[in-house]
Design a protein around this motif. Structure first.
Motif, PDB file in Angstrom:
ATOM      1  N   GLU A   9     -32.478   4.931  -2.647  1.00  0.00           N
ATOM      2  CA  GLU A   9     -33.558   5.789  -3.137  1.00  0.00           C
ATOM      3  C   GLU A   9     -34.721   4.878  -3.525  1.00  0.00           C
ATOM      4  OE1 GLU A   9     -34.011   9.224  -6.566  1.00  0.00           O
ATOM      5  OE2 GLU A   9     -32.029   8.653  -5.856  1.00  0.00           O
ATOM      6  N   ILE A  10     -35.936   5.265  -3.175  1.00  0.00           N
ATOM      7  CA  ILE A  10     -37.120   4.498  -3.565  1.00  0.00           C
ATOM      8  C   ILE A  10     -37.883   5.301  -4.610  1.00  0.00           C
ATOM      9  CG2 ILE A  10     -39.331   3.546  -2.826  1.00  0.00           C
ATOM     10  CD1 ILE A  10     -38.103   3.007  -0.117  1.00  0.00           C
ATOM     11  N   LEU A  11     -38.180   4.662  -5.736  1.00  0.00           N
ATOM     12  CA  LEU A  11     -38.897   5.315  -6.822  1.00  0.00           C
ATOM     13  C   LEU A  11     -40.058   4.454  -7.289  1.00  0.00           C
ATOM     14  CD1 LEU A  11     -35.862   6.523  -8.937  1.00  0.00           C
ATOM     15  CD2 LEU A  11     -37.342   7.930  -7.517  1.00  0.00           C
ATOM     16  N   ASN A  12     -41.051   5.102  -7.856  1.00  0.00           N
ATOM     17  CA  ASN A  12     -42.186   4.401  -8.438  1.00  0.00           C
ATOM     18  C   ASN A  12     -41.709   3.683  -9.702  1.00  0.00           C
ATOM     19  OD1 ASN A  12     -44.543   3.717  -9.911  1.00  0.00           O
ATOM     20  ND2 ASN A  12     -45.687   5.257  -8.776  1.00  0.00           N
ATOM     21  N   SER A  13     -41.860   2.377  -9.730  1.00  0.00           N
ATOM     22  CA  SER A  13     -41.380   1.565 -10.852  1.00  0.00           C
ATOM     23  C   SER A  13     -42.121   1.831 -12.151  1.00  0.00           C
ATOM     24  CB  SER A  13     -41.518   0.079 -10.506  1.00  0.00           C
ATOM     25  OG  SER A  13     -40.836  -0.224  -9.317  1.00  0.00           O
ATOM     26  N   ASP A  14     -43.311   2.403 -12.071  1.00  0.00           N
ATOM     27  CA  ASP A  14     -44.108   2.651 -13.263  1.00  0.00           C
ATOM     28  C   ASP A  14     -43.652   3.873 -14.054  1.00  0.00           C
ATOM     29  OD1 ASP A  14     -45.667   0.468 -12.626  1.00  0.00           O
ATOM     30  OD2 ASP A  14     -47.192   1.658 -11.596  1.00  0.00           O
ATOM     31  N   HIS A  15     -42.778   4.681 -13.479  1.00  0.00           N
ATOM     32  CA  HIS A  15     -42.339   5.916 -14.133  1.00  0.00           C
ATOM     33  C   HIS A  15     -40.908   5.754 -14.653  1.00  0.00           C
ATOM     34  CE1 HIS A  15     -45.638   7.517 -11.552  1.00  0.00           C
ATOM     35  NE2 HIS A  15     -45.915   8.117 -12.691  1.00  0.00           N
ATOM     36  N   GLU A  16     -40.803   5.167 -15.843  1.00  0.00           N
ATOM     37  CA  GLU A  16     -39.488   4.891 -16.427  1.00  0.00           C
ATOM     38  C   GLU A  16     -38.665   6.164 -16.601  1.00  0.00           C
ATOM     39  OE1 GLU A  16     -37.506   2.815 -20.363  1.00  0.00           O
ATOM     40  OE2 GLU A  16     -39.603   2.439 -19.904  1.00  0.00           O
ATOM     41  N   LYS A  17     -39.311   7.255 -16.979  1.00  0.00           N
ATOM     42  CA  LYS A  17     -38.587   8.519 -17.186  1.00  0.00           C
ATOM     43  C   LYS A  17     -37.943   8.984 -15.875  1.00  0.00           C
ATOM     44  CE  LYS A  17     -39.096  13.202 -18.961  1.00  0.00           C
ATOM     45  NZ  LYS A  17     -39.987  14.189 -19.567  1.00  0.00           N
ATOM     46  N   LYS A  18     -38.678   8.892 -14.766  1.00  0.00           N
ATOM     47  CA  LYS A  18     -38.138   9.300 -13.466  1.00  0.00           C
ATOM     48  C   LYS A  18     -37.010   8.374 -13.017  1.00  0.00           C
ATOM     49  CE  LYS A  18     -42.091  11.831 -11.709  1.00  0.00           C
ATOM     50  NZ  LYS A  18     -43.057  11.995 -10.628  1.00  0.00           N
ATOM     51  N   LEU A  19     -37.151   7.078 -13.292  1.00  0.00           N
ATOM     52  CA  LEU A  19     -36.075   6.136 -12.970  1.00  0.00           C
ATOM     53  C   LEU A  19     -34.808   6.503 -13.733  1.00  0.00           C
ATOM     54  CD1 LEU A  19     -37.931   2.689 -12.957  1.00  0.00           C
ATOM     55  CD2 LEU A  19     -36.664   3.673 -11.046  1.00  0.00           C
ATOM     56  N   ASN A  20     -34.949   6.763 -15.026  1.00  0.00           N
ATOM     57  CA  ASN A  20     -33.793   7.134 -15.843  1.00  0.00           C
ATOM     58  C   ASN A  20     -33.171   8.441 -15.378  1.00  0.00           C
ATOM     59  OD1 ASN A  20     -33.826   4.858 -17.489  1.00  0.00           O
ATOM     60  ND2 ASN A  20     -35.272   5.783 -18.918  1.00  0.00           N
ATOM     61  N   GLN A  21     -34.002   9.417 -15.018  1.00  0.00           N
ATOM     62  CA  GLN A  21     -33.483  10.696 -14.530  1.00  0.00           C
ATOM     63  C   GLN A  21     -32.701  10.498 -13.234  1.00  0.00           C
ATOM     64  OE1 GLN A  21     -37.115  12.985 -14.307  1.00  0.00           O
ATOM     65  NE2 GLN A  21     -36.849  13.834 -16.357  1.00  0.00           N
ATOM     66  N   ALA A  22     -33.228   9.667 -12.334  1.00  0.00           N
ATOM     67  CA  ALA A  22     -32.544   9.410 -11.064  1.00  0.00           C
ATOM     68  C   ALA A  22     -31.204   8.725 -11.307  1.00  0.00           C
ATOM     69  CB  ALA A  22     -33.416   8.552 -10.150  1.00  0.00           C
ATOM     70  N   LEU A  23     -31.172   7.769 -12.226  1.00  0.00           N
ATOM     71  CA  LEU A  23     -29.919   7.076 -12.542  1.00  0.00           C
ATOM     72  C   LEU A  23     -28.909   8.028 -13.169  1.00  0.00           C
ATOM     73  CD1 LEU A  23     -31.369   3.735 -13.920  1.00  0.00           C
ATOM     74  CD2 LEU A  23     -30.118   4.047 -11.773  1.00  0.00           C
ATOM     75  N   GLN A  24     -29.361   8.887 -14.071  1.00  0.00           N
ATOM     76  CA  GLN A  24     -28.465   9.859 -14.697  1.00  0.00           C
ATOM     77  C   GLN A  24     -27.894  10.837 -13.667  1.00  0.00           C
ATOM     78  OE1 GLN A  24     -27.247   9.999 -17.770  1.00  0.00           O
ATOM     79  NE2 GLN A  24     -28.420   8.241 -18.450  1.00  0.00           N
ATOM     80  N   LYS A  25     -28.757  11.307 -12.773  1.00  0.00           N
ATOM     81  CA  LYS A  25     -28.328  12.262 -11.748  1.00  0.00           C
ATOM     82  C   LYS A  25     -27.290  11.634 -10.830  1.00  0.00           C
ATOM     83  CE  LYS A  25     -30.149  15.196  -8.009  1.00  0.00           C
ATOM     84  NZ  LYS A  25     -29.334  14.696  -6.920  1.00  0.00           N
ATOM     85  N   ARG A  26     -27.598  10.453 -10.306  1.00  0.00           N
ATOM     86  CA  ARG A  26     -26.658   9.774  -9.401  1.00  0.00           C
ATOM     87  C   ARG A  26     -25.349   9.455 -10.134  1.00  0.00           C
ATOM     88  NH1 ARG A  26     -27.697   9.331  -3.789  1.00  0.00           N
ATOM     89  NH2 ARG A  26     -29.945   9.386  -3.529  1.00  0.00           N
ATOM     90  N   GLY A  27     -25.454   8.993 -11.365  1.00  0.00           N
ATOM     91  CA  GLY A  27     -24.253   8.671 -12.133  1.00  0.00           C
ATOM     92  C   GLY A  27     -23.357   9.882 -12.341  1.00  0.00           C
ATOM     93  N   SER A  28     -23.952  11.030 -12.605  1.00  0.00           N
ATOM     94  CA  SER A  28     -23.163  12.248 -12.807  1.00  0.00           C
ATOM     95  C   SER A  28     -22.488  12.718 -11.520  1.00  0.00           C
ATOM     96  CB  SER A  28     -24.041  13.361 -13.384  1.00  0.00           C
ATOM     97  OG  SER A  28     -24.968  13.824 -12.417  1.00  0.00           O
ATOM     98  N   GLU A  29     -23.008  12.243 -10.382  1.00  0.00           N
ATOM     99  CA  GLU A  29     -22.418  12.578  -9.086  1.00  0.00           C
ATOM    100  C   GLU A  29     -21.408  11.520  -8.621  1.00  0.00           C
ATOM    101  OE1 GLU A  29     -26.441  14.816  -7.419  1.00  0.00           O
ATOM    102  OE2 GLU A  29     -25.978  12.790  -6.718  1.00  0.00           O
TER     103      GLU A  29
END
Length: 59
Positions: A9-29
Motif C-alpha cells: 500500500e502506498i500512503l502519503n507520509s505527511d498524513h500520520e492519522k491516515k498511516l495509523n488508520q491503514a496500519l490498524q485496518k490491516r492489523g485487524s485483518e
C-alpha cells in the motif's frame, strides 16, 4: 508448512492519522507490517504479509 500472502500500500507520509488508520485496518485483518520504503519525498510504500489458512491437511 506455513505459506503467506503479501500486500503493498502506498500512503502519503505527511498524513500520520491516515498511516495509523491503514496500519490498524490491516492489523485487524491479520496483516503484519514487514517493511517500509520511502517513495519520493512524500509517500511511503508499506509491505504486509499474513499466513494463509488452508483447510487441506498434509498427508
Amino acid at each position: 508448512m506455513t505459506t503467506f500472502e503479501y500486500a503493498t500500500e502506498i500512503l502519503n507520509s505527511d498524513h500520520e492519522k491516515k498511516l495509523n488508520q491503514a496500519l490498524q485496518k490491516r492489523g485487524s485483518e491479520g496483516w503484519e507490517l514487514v517493511s517500509t520504503v520511502a517513495v519520493g519525498l512524500t509517500h511511503t510504500r508499506l509491505f504486509f504479509k499474513r499466513a494463509v489458512v488452508s483447510n487441506v491437511e498434509a498427508v
